[in-house]
Write a protein that holds these residues in place. Structure first.
Motif, mmCIF file in Angstrom:
data_model
loop_
_atom_site.group_PDB
_atom_site.id
_atom_site.type_symbol
_atom_site.label_atom_id
_atom_site.label_comp_id
_atom_site.label_asym_id
_atom_site.label_seq_id
_atom_site.Cartn_x
_atom_site.Cartn_y
_atom_site.Cartn_z
ATOM 1 N N SER A 41 0.814 -1.226 0.000
ATOM 2 C CA SER A 41 0.000 0.000 0.000
ATOM 3 C C SER A 41 0.838 1.264 0.000
ATOM 4 O O SER A 41 0.561 2.210 -0.753
ATOM 5 C CB SER A 41 -0.940 0.004 1.213
ATOM 6 N N ASN A 42 1.866 1.324 0.828
ATOM 7 C CA ASN A 42 2.678 2.539 0.909
ATOM 8 C C ASN A 42 3.547 2.741 -0.325
ATOM 9 O O ASN A 42 3.732 3.872 -0.776
ATOM 10 C CB ASN A 42 3.542 2.509 2.170
ATOM 11 N N ALA B 75 1.251 4.076 -2.909
ATOM 12 C CA ALA B 75 0.960 5.486 -2.625
ATOM 13 C C ALA B 75 2.101 6.390 -3.087
ATOM 14 O O ALA B 75 1.869 7.482 -3.628
ATOM 15 C CB ALA B 75 0.695 5.677 -1.138
ATOM 16 N N GLN C 60 2.013 9.345 -5.902
ATOM 17 C CA GLN C 60 2.461 10.720 -5.646
ATOM 18 C C GLN C 60 3.332 11.227 -6.797
ATOM 19 O O GLN C 60 3.173 12.371 -7.254
ATOM 20 C CB GLN C 60 3.243 10.789 -4.338
ATOM 21 N N LYS D 285 -7.786 10.308 -3.334
ATOM 22 C CA LYS D 285 -6.969 10.597 -2.150
ATOM 23 C C LYS D 285 -5.839 9.580 -2.035
ATOM 24 O O LYS D 285 -6.079 8.379 -2.051
ATOM 25 C CB LYS D 285 -7.833 10.565 -0.884
ATOM 26 N N ARG E 222 -3.331 7.733 0.150
ATOM 27 C CA ARG E 222 -3.259 7.398 1.581
ATOM 28 C C ARG E 222 -1.972 6.639 1.883
ATOM 29 O O ARG E 222 -1.726 5.570 1.341
ATOM 30 C CB ARG E 222 -4.461 6.548 1.995
ATOM 31 N N GLN F 61 -0.015 4.858 4.910
ATOM 32 C CA GLN F 61 -0.213 4.332 6.263
ATOM 33 C C GLN F 61 1.048 4.530 7.090
ATOM 34 O O GLN F 61 2.163 4.353 6.608
ATOM 35 C CB GLN F 61 -0.547 2.834 6.195
#
Length: 375
Positions: free
Chosen positions: A179-180, A183, A187, A211, A213, A215
């Motif tokens: 997930s990160n 993300a 970006q 959005k 996100r 974590q």
């Protein structure tokens, strides 16, 4: 993103010349939207087959050949635009045929230009790792376009919320990103879209309802006992010995990988107290880093003094290999933590300094933070 395409030739009403000839027009239809232009050819109405859209009579051969050439060119332009940027309109096909086409910038073209600019700024205002992250993001987008749309590129005007969410799903599934990491790639992608907006290439913001996100992850740190275990390891592998030295060095100075990799003799200087300090700048933020050189990192530097090429003072390897080999060191020392080089920085902040009573403001300055809450 398929569309319907059609070319039709017809006579323009009300365009009769003195000799009775009428202008032959070309009509392009894409997805029901029409655009027309003159073929610069004229013909008598009685020599025109309305149903076939072709000339008849004596001059028919030459006129029909010219019309066939026009149709073939329009077909080629239409298919080329579909292949190139997937953004096709009747007017765009007409404009390119007539030689005054509008330049629809594409996503990967803009990404390549941006990354080339970043590459030139490495060592000035950008780091090599930042350039690498942009390049990895571009390559993911390139693979996604081919996987999802069978396209080599796409017009920036075509980027919408569905494209963005589809790319996110691709990264998490086909790309196998957590997930990160996903993300972070989103970006970097968003920054390219922002550049397109700021330069007037697109008007809307496809990211408006999306959005990103990230974590919060507890990277963790090593205790004094765990540092001791690593120090006491009897390593027969020079490779692992180098990795241990680099990791322990950062545990006692708090430098990030890119800053350790850039350390040279000139960064080790005597300070106001007469002792040796590490005095450098963080590549990531450009902020000053001033850290006292403690005994253990001093011994590590002495170990490699005058033994390394190109002015290096530590045996640097790639960050990827470093983190991979740290897993071996964790296993050998019996440490059940996901050991990464960045963890050394947290160990410095927590075990080496804060737990010894060093004020957090002082630790933050030594780490080169621009914000006291940063890691």
């Amino acid at each position: 993103m398929k569309s319907t395409f059609k070319v039709l030739f017809y006579l323009k009403k009300g365009s009769e010349k003195r000799n009775g000839e009428v202008a032959i027009m070309a009509r392009i239809t894409v997805d029901g939207k029409i655009c027309q232009f003159s073929t610069k050819q004229n013909i008598l109405p009685e020599n025109w087959n309305v149903k076939a859209g072709k000339a008849t009579g004596k001059a028919a051969g030459q006129i029909n050949k010219m019309l066939d050439d026009v149709k073939a060119s329009l077909n080629h332009i239409y298919h080329e635009q579909q292949r190139r940027d997937n953004y096709v309109t009747a007017e765009k096909v007409k404009n390119e045929f007539l030689g005054h086409s509008e330049n629809h910038a594409t996503l990967l073209d803009l990404f390549v230009k941006h990354n080339n600019d970043v590459k030139q700024l490495i060592g000035i205002s950008k780091s090599a790792s930042t350039y690498q992250k942009y390049e990895v993001t571009r390559k993911h987008l390139e693979k996604f376009l081919m996987y999802k749309y069978k396209l080599s590129d796409i017009a920036l005007q075509e980027i919408n919320l569905m494209f963005i969410t589809d790319f996110e799903v691709y990264l998490k599934t086909i790309g196998k990103c957590n997930s990160n990491t996903t993300a972070k790639f989103m970006q970097f992608f968003k920054r390219i879209i922002l550049i397109a907006r700021n330069n007037g290439i697109i008007t809307g913001d496809p990211f408006a309802n999306y959005k990103i996100r990230i974590q919060k992850v507890d990277i963790g740190y090593l205790t004094e006992e765990e540092i001791e275990k690593i120090l006491k390891l009897n390593l027969v592998s020079e490779r692992l010995e180098h990795v241990r030295d680099l990791f322990i060095f950062s545990c006692f100075c708090g430098l990030a990988y890119i800053d350790v990799a850039g350390l040279r003799k000139e960064h080790i200087r005597k300070s106001f107290d007469g002792n040796l300090w590490i005095m450098t700048k963080r590549v990531k933020t450009g902020t000053n880093v001033n850290v006292p050189l403690l005994d253990i990192p001093k011994m590590i530097l002495n170990k490699y003094k005058n033994k390394l090429p190109n002015g290096k003072i530590l045996p640097i390897i790639s960050n990827q290999k470093l983190n991979s080999y740290l897993k071996e060191i964790a296993d050998l020392s019996g440490i059940r933590k996901n050991l990464t080089f960045h963890q050394a920085r947290h160990t410095f902040a927590t075990t080496t300094t804060l737990s010894k009573g060093v004020p957090i403001e002082t630790v933050s300055k030594m780490l080169g933070h621009t914000n006291i809450e940063r890691s």
